[in-house]
Design an enzyme around this catalytic site. Structure first.
Site, PDB file in Angstrom:
ATOM      1  CG  HIS A 157      -0.606   2.208  -9.317  1.00 29.87           C
ATOM      2  ND1 HIS A 157      -0.738   1.866  -7.982  1.00 29.87           N
ATOM      3  CD2 HIS A 157      -1.728   2.899  -9.640  1.00 29.87           C
ATOM      4  CE1 HIS A 157      -1.898   2.324  -7.526  1.00 29.87           C
ATOM      5  NE2 HIS A 157      -2.511   2.967  -8.509  1.00 29.87           N
TER       6      HIS A 157
ATOM      7  CG  ASP B   3      -2.073   0.965   1.115  1.00 33.86           C
ATOM      8  OD1 ASP B   3      -2.325   1.450  -0.004  1.00 33.86           O
ATOM      9  OD2 ASP B   3      -2.715   1.240   2.140  1.00 33.86           O
TER      10      ASP B   3
ATOM     11  CB  SER C 289      -8.756  -5.280  -2.718  1.00 32.50           C
ATOM     12  OG  SER C 289      -9.361  -4.018  -2.926  1.00 32.50           O
TER      13      SER C 289
ATOM     14  CG  LEU D 250       9.088 -17.265  -3.930  1.00 28.46           C
ATOM     15  CD1 LEU D 250       9.105 -17.215  -2.407  1.00 28.46           C
ATOM     16  CD2 LEU D 250       9.521 -15.918  -4.504  1.00 28.46           C
TER      17      LEU D 250
ATOM     18  CG  ASN E 142       1.799   1.572  -5.240  1.00 30.65           C
ATOM     19  OD1 ASN E 142       2.700   1.343  -4.443  1.00 30.65           O
ATOM     20  ND2 ASN E 142       1.271   0.651  -6.024  1.00 30.65           N
TER      21      ASN E 142
ATOM     22  CD1 TRP F 253     -13.002  -5.559  -8.659  1.00 29.46           C
ATOM     23  CD2 TRP F 253     -12.337  -4.770 -10.640  1.00 29.46           C
ATOM     24  NE1 TRP F 253     -12.350  -6.574  -9.327  1.00 29.46           N
ATOM     25  CE2 TRP F 253     -11.934  -6.120 -10.545  1.00 29.46           C
ATOM     26  CE3 TRP F 253     -12.029  -4.064 -11.810  1.00 29.46           C
ATOM     27  CZ2 TRP F 253     -11.240  -6.771 -11.557  1.00 29.46           C
ATOM     28  CZ3 TRP F 253     -11.335  -4.720 -12.826  1.00 29.46           C
ATOM     29  CH2 TRP F 253     -10.944  -6.046 -12.691  1.00 29.46           C
TER      30      TRP F 253
ATOM     31  NE  ARG G 187      -7.697   0.908   5.694  1.00 25.96           N
ATOM     32  CZ  ARG G 187      -7.456   2.204   5.908  1.00 25.96           C
ATOM     33  NH1 ARG G 187      -7.546   2.710   7.123  1.00 25.96           N
ATOM     34  NH2 ARG G 187      -7.114   3.005   4.906  1.00 25.96           N
ATOM     35  CG  LEU G 188      -5.791  -7.547   8.549  1.00 33.42           C
ATOM     36  CD1 LEU G 188      -6.374  -8.826   9.148  1.00 33.42           C
ATOM     37  CD2 LEU G 188      -4.365  -7.813   8.070  1.00 33.42           C
TER      38      LEU G 188
END
Ligand code: IPE
Ligand code: IPE
Ligand code: MG
Length: 249
Positions: A39, A22, A68, A134, A24, A72, A197-198
Site C-alpha cells: 500500500h 489493484d 471500496s 486537474l 498492492n 472495510w 471486473r469492476l
C-alpha cells in the site's frame, strides 16, 4: 521525433480517466514484504501518476479508486494503515495541489471515515476548490450499489414529501445526485493487476466507458503504462449504440 506523450496528446486525450488501483498486496507478497508495504508503494505510484497526469499530460479529470465499501471487511490493522496512509497522502499533497491547480473531490461515504481523515478530506476539498487544471476525484469508502441505493432513497423521500413527482424522474434526476454529479462520465477505466471486473466501481457512470485491463500490479503502474493505455483507447471506435462514424468523438 515526437515522444509518445506528445503523440497521445495530439490524438485527443480522453476527458476523464478512472483507475482501479489493484494489486498492492500481491506486489508486496512477491517481495516477501507485508501487505501494507504494498500500500505504501501504491501511494507512491498514485502520487507519481497524479503529477504526470496533471502537469505533463494536461488531463482534465482523473478518478482514483482508493478504498471500496467492501474493503472495510479487511483486517483492522490493514484498514487502519490505509486510513492513515490516505490522510498522509492528502495532507502532504495539499500545498502542491493548490499550487498546481488540482481540485480534489471525494466520492464515497465520508461519514464512515475516521475523524482525522474526514477532517483532512473536508479541508482539502475546500482549499482546492479553485483548482482549474486537474479535477481529481478520490473514491473513498465508495461503492456504486450503495451510491445508487442512496440516490433511490433520496428520490423516494422527495416524491413522498411532494417535492418531486414520480413522472418527472429522468436520468438527470439520478445523475445529479451521484457523487460525481459535477464530473463527466469516465471515458476510460483502467484496472491493474489482471483482475477482469469492476468490483462495484462507478456502475452507472461506466455505461459507455472503454475498459482497459493490464497485468501490471498497481505499485508498478508508471506514467508510461498510462500512456500505453491511452494509446490503446485512441485506437478504439466508440459508437454509443449508433452506427460506425456516429456519436464517436
Ligand atoms: C489495492 O490493492 C488496494 C486496495 C484495494 C485498498 P489490494 O490490497 O487489493 O492488493 P491485492 O489485490 O490483494 O494484490
Ligand atoms: C477494488 O479492489 C477496490 C480498489 C482498488 C480500491 P479489490 O481488491 O477490493 O477488489 P476485489 O475484491 O479483488 O474484487
Ligand atoms: Mg485487490
Amino acid at each position: 521525433m515526437k515522444t509518445l506523450v506528445e503523440r497521445v496528446k495530439e490524438a485527443g486525450l480522453p476527458d476523464h480517466i478512472a483507475l482501479i488501483m489493484d494489486g498492492n498486496g500481491r506486489w508486496a507478497r512477491a517481495r516477501g514484504l507485508p501487505r501494507v508495504a504494498g500500500h505504501r508503494a501504491g501511494a507512491t505510484a498514485a502520487e507519481r501518476l497524479v503529477r504526470f497526469a496533471g502537469e505533463r499530460l494536461g488531463l482534465r479529470y482523473l478518478t482514483l479508486f482508493a478504498f471500496s465499501t467492501e474493503n472495510w471487511k479487511r483486517p483492522k490493522e490493514e484498514v487502519d494503515y490505509l486510513m492513515d496512509l490516505l490522510r498522509e497522502f492528502i495532507d502532504e499533497k495539499l500545498a502542491e495541489f493548490v499550487e498546481s491547480g488540482v481540485r480534489l473531490r471525494v466520492a464515497g461515504e465520508i461519514e464512515t471515515l475516521p475523524e482525522s481523515l474526514r477532517e483532512t478530506v473536508i479541508r482539502a476539498i475546500r482549499e482546492t476548490e479553485g483548482g482549474e487544471n486537474l479535477d481529481l476525484t478520490v473514491a473513498l469508502s465508495y461503492g456504486a450499489r450503495q451510491e445508487l441505493t442512496r440516490v433511490c432513497a433520496e428520490i423516494a423521500a422527495d416524491v413522498a414529501s411532494g417535492r418531486l413527482k414520480a413522472e418527472e424522474i429522468g436520468e438527470g434526476t439520478i445523475r445529479s445526485r451521484l457523487y460525481t454529479a459535477d464530473v463527466p462520465d469516465p471515458d476510460l477505466i483502467i484496472r491493474t493487476s489482471g483482475e477482469l471486473r469492476l468490483s462495484n466501481f462507478l456502475l452507472w457512470q461506466a455505461a459507455y466507458a472503454e475498459l482497459y485491463f493490464t497485468d501490471v500490479l498497481w505499485p508498478d503502474f508508471t506514467p508510461a503504462e498510462l500512456v500505453r493505455a491511452i494509446a490503446a483507447y485512441q485506437r478504439r471506435k466508440r459508437r454509443f449504440g449508433g452506427l460506425e462514424g456516429d456519436g464517436a468523438d
